[in-house]
Motif scaffolding. Structure first.
Motif, PDB file in Angstrom:
ATOM      1  N   LYS A 132       0.825  -1.211   0.000  1.00 56.98           N
ATOM      2  CA  LYS A 132       0.000   0.000   0.000  1.00 56.98           C
ATOM      3  C   LYS A 132       0.859   1.260   0.000  1.00 56.98           C
ATOM      4  O   LYS A 132       1.857   1.345   0.709  1.00 56.98           O
ATOM      5  N   ARG A 147      -5.513  15.276   2.603  1.00 56.61           N
ATOM      6  CA  ARG A 147      -6.157  14.278   1.733  1.00 56.61           C
ATOM      7  C   ARG A 147      -5.117  13.350   1.122  1.00 56.61           C
ATOM      8  O   ARG A 147      -4.112  13.806   0.581  1.00 56.61           O
ATOM      9  N   LEU A 189      -4.713   9.710  -1.312  1.00 57.62           N
ATOM     10  CA  LEU A 189      -5.203   8.586  -2.100  1.00 57.62           C
ATOM     11  C   LEU A 189      -4.409   7.369  -1.652  1.00 57.62           C
ATOM     12  O   LEU A 189      -3.180   7.448  -1.537  1.00 57.62           O
ATOM     13  N   VAL A 190      -5.063   6.257  -1.397  1.00 60.45           N
ATOM     14  CA  VAL A 190      -4.379   5.028  -1.007  1.00 60.45           C
ATOM     15  C   VAL A 190      -4.473   4.058  -2.173  1.00 60.45           C
ATOM     16  O   VAL A 190      -5.563   3.806  -2.699  1.00 60.45           O
ATOM     17  N   GLU A 236      -3.116   0.213  -3.874  1.00 61.36           N
ATOM     18  CA  GLU A 236      -2.468  -1.092  -3.807  1.00 61.36           C
ATOM     19  C   GLU A 236      -1.656  -1.195  -5.086  1.00 61.36           C
ATOM     20  O   GLU A 236      -2.162  -0.880  -6.172  1.00 61.36           O
ATOM     21  N   GLU A 296      -6.378   2.463  -7.010  1.00 62.85           N
ATOM     22  CA  GLU A 296      -6.855   3.219  -5.861  1.00 62.85           C
ATOM     23  C   GLU A 296      -7.830   2.354  -5.077  1.00 62.85           C
ATOM     24  O   GLU A 296      -8.776   1.808  -5.633  1.00 62.85           O
ATOM     25  N   VAL A 297      -7.585   2.229  -3.750  1.00 64.46           N
ATOM     26  CA  VAL A 297      -8.449   1.391  -2.919  1.00 64.46           C
ATOM     27  C   VAL A 297      -9.247   2.193  -1.902  1.00 64.46           C
ATOM     28  O   VAL A 297     -10.243   1.709  -1.377  1.00 64.46           O
ATOM     29  N   LYS A 298      -8.801   3.413  -1.600  1.00 58.13           N
ATOM     30  CA  LYS A 298      -9.559   4.252  -0.683  1.00 58.13           C
ATOM     31  C   LYS A 298      -8.983   5.655  -0.665  1.00 58.13           C
ATOM     32  O   LYS A 298      -7.933   5.914  -1.234  1.00 58.13           O
ATOM     33  N   ARG A 299      -9.681   6.519   0.046  1.00 51.84           N
ATOM     34  CA  ARG A 299      -9.240   7.888   0.261  1.00 51.84           C
ATOM     35  C   ARG A 299      -9.258   8.163   1.747  1.00 51.84           C
ATOM     36  O   ARG A 299     -10.145   7.701   2.460  1.00 51.84           O
ATOM     37  N   ILE A 300      -8.261   8.910   2.193  1.00 50.98           N
ATOM     38  CA  ILE A 300      -8.183   9.314   3.593  1.00 50.98           C
ATOM     39  C   ILE A 300      -8.290  10.829   3.637  1.00 50.98           C
ATOM     40  O   ILE A 300      -7.581  11.519   2.903  1.00 50.98           O
ATOM     41  N   GLU A 301      -9.169  11.331   4.485  1.00 52.52           N
ATOM     42  CA  GLU A 301      -9.237  12.769   4.728  1.00 52.52           C
ATOM     43  C   GLU A 301      -8.999  12.974   6.218  1.00 52.52           C
ATOM     44  O   GLU A 301      -9.796  12.535   7.051  1.00 52.52           O
ATOM     45  N   GLU A 321      -1.460   2.250   7.855  1.00 54.35           N
ATOM     46  CA  GLU A 321      -1.706   1.047   7.053  1.00 54.35           C
ATOM     47  C   GLU A 321      -0.844   0.957   5.794  1.00 54.35           C
ATOM     48  O   GLU A 321      -0.838  -0.066   5.134  1.00 54.35           O
TER      49      GLU A 321
END
Length: 134
Positions: free
Chosen positions: A2, A22, A24-25, A27, A36-41, A61
């Motif tokens: 990741k 912000r 972008l996560v 794999e 792209e597997v998720k976004r973190i804010e 993570e």
């Protein structure tokens, strides 16, 4: 594996990793396109500039965090968390991850000021940068 890529707009890489809220996560593995597997804010008090205290953090993570310019304090915070900090001049998140795998990251230079002020411990006397002008 990741990767977290700092961004201001969820499209291009942010220029100040320690203040970015912000991410972008992705794999990704060598030889395959990053997904792209998720976004973190992050909340204002969760920015990575302040993440040196060892508390659990949403960024924990990932194995690699990619941002634009970042100071030495940010780099030290990430290393203490076991996360490889990468700075880049690239603006495309997917290309930056590809560059990491290829070993061709266009590294962003460290800021001219050799440290970040928040690294000072509560019991340490201020050094020249922290003193008010006479």
């Amino acid at each position: 594996m990741k990767f977290a890529v700092g961004t201001q707009d969820f499209r291009s890489i942010a220029t100040h990793g320690g203040r970015t809220r912000r991410f972008l996560v992705f794999e990704a593995d060598a030889g395959s396109d990053p997904v792209e597997v998720k976004r973190i804010e992050l909340a204002e008090d969760e920015v990575l500039h302040l993440a040196g205290d060892g508390r659990p953090h949403p960024i924990d993570e990932v194995r690699v965090v990619i941002t634009g310019a970042s100071g030495q304090g940010f780099i030290n915070h990430m290393k203490r968390r076991g996360i490889e900090p990468v700075t880049t001049l690239e603006t495309d998140p997917v290309q930056a991850i590809r560059d990491w795998f290829a070993g061709t990251v266009k590294a962003a230079p460290l800021p001219e000021h050799p440290h970040e002020h928040h690294d000072q411990g509560p019991d340490e006397a201020p050094h020249e940068c922290h003193k008010a002008p006479a």
